[in-house]
Design an enzyme around this catalytic site. Sequence first.
Site, mmCIF file in Angstrom:
data_model
loop_
_atom_site.group_PDB
_atom_site.id
_atom_site.type_symbol
_atom_site.label_atom_id
_atom_site.label_comp_id
_atom_site.label_asym_id
_atom_site.label_seq_id
_atom_site.Cartn_x
_atom_site.Cartn_y
_atom_site.Cartn_z
ATOM 1 N N ARG A 1 -16.875 40.557 60.234
ATOM 2 C CA ARG A 1 -16.192 41.751 60.753
ATOM 3 C C ARG A 1 -16.757 43.037 60.138
ATOM 4 N NH1 ARG A 1 -10.391 39.813 60.227
ATOM 5 N NH2 ARG A 1 -10.185 38.209 61.798
ATOM 6 N N ARG B 1 -12.610 47.810 62.305
ATOM 7 C CA ARG B 1 -11.706 48.965 62.290
ATOM 8 C C ARG B 1 -11.649 49.695 60.954
ATOM 9 N NH1 ARG B 1 -6.278 46.416 64.200
ATOM 10 N NH2 ARG B 1 -7.265 44.524 63.376
ATOM 11 N N ASP C 1 -16.335 38.688 70.748
ATOM 12 C CA ASP C 1 -15.112 37.992 70.349
ATOM 13 C C ASP C 1 -15.233 36.524 70.734
ATOM 14 O OD1 ASP C 1 -12.044 37.120 70.867
ATOM 15 O OD2 ASP C 1 -12.118 38.777 69.444
#
Length: 369
Positions: free
Chosen positions: A38, A42, A87
């Site tokens: 990741r 974010r 994803d």
Amino acid sequence: MEKNGSIVPAEFPELKNETFLRAAQGEQTEYTPVWCMRQAGRYLPEFRETRAAQDFFATCRSPEMCCELTLQPLWRFPLDAAIIFSDILVVPQALGMEVVMVPGKGPTFPEPLKEVEDLLKLQQKVDVAAELGYVFQAITLTRHKLEGKVPLIGFSGAPWTLMSYMIEGGGSNTMAKAKAWLYRHPEASHRLLTLLTDVIVDYLVGQVAAGAQALQLFESHAGHLGPEQFAEFALPSIRSIAKRVKNKLLEDALPAVPMIIFAKDAHYALEDLAQSGYEVVGLDWTICPQDARQRTGKDITLQGNLDPCALYAPKEKIGELVKKMLEGFGSQRYIANLGHGLYPDICPEHVGAFVDAVHIHSRHLNKCS
């Protein structure tokens, strides 16, 4: 690079930093390579800005957006690999299931699999080029835009993990509905796992054809299974994928690429994973580096396994933890990473401190050895 308006592999720029690939293949490296699960996420303000007001899966279907998001962490940190932004749930979508990203809840299947008969609703033959071509386009575009800076990793979710989402309808603390299928409907469970395996093999081979230089298989929900269930319902698919992907790459005259298996919380199956056909075994933070080395043998590269929450610590402490981790694993046949993905509220500067500490301490270890 462009043909009839679409991105094609053509001639990719020459790779300038092979450290990650050398470590994955068990070759000597000057320092320990590092990347983060990741890493395009974010926690980066530029990621949040790029993704603002965009539907998550619409973003996944845009090669240009995926390319930009993949490259963002590379502009900030001296990472040794990029991983394509996508994803794992694009595979159930390719099988015909609807998946939506619900704010505050995460991925949700409005119509999950409830009965065995629901398997008939799934596409039994999937043309991955037609259904998942947007991922291949994103990989090819990103390979070019990387300009050979670092290798590009492709990935997929593993069959059991995808099956559990498809039955649960989203995330779950127990995976009780999915596990109930294993006990009540073992034959149907195997049919579903076989269907997923077939699609994943073609999907991963397609990613290499598009330009992926390594592949990671995420068995994120391994920890919900005990040793017996893992051996019956997860491990056979994991082994089959490695064997079939390697054979198909050879048949199609595509590059042989290192493969990584990351089965979170499957500490009970380390020996089996080390012998499942993957060059690299990824580890979560619950496993002691020295134990992992002893149990996996000298012919496997290990990847991991700093607790993501360690990045909440002061930078000096992060450096100390990295040094201890490196001493546990050793600086060779090793790829530094976290034991899971980066969390959204982690400070980017602390990610930078992690990456720098790996490079600094591993160079020092190599000099001393």
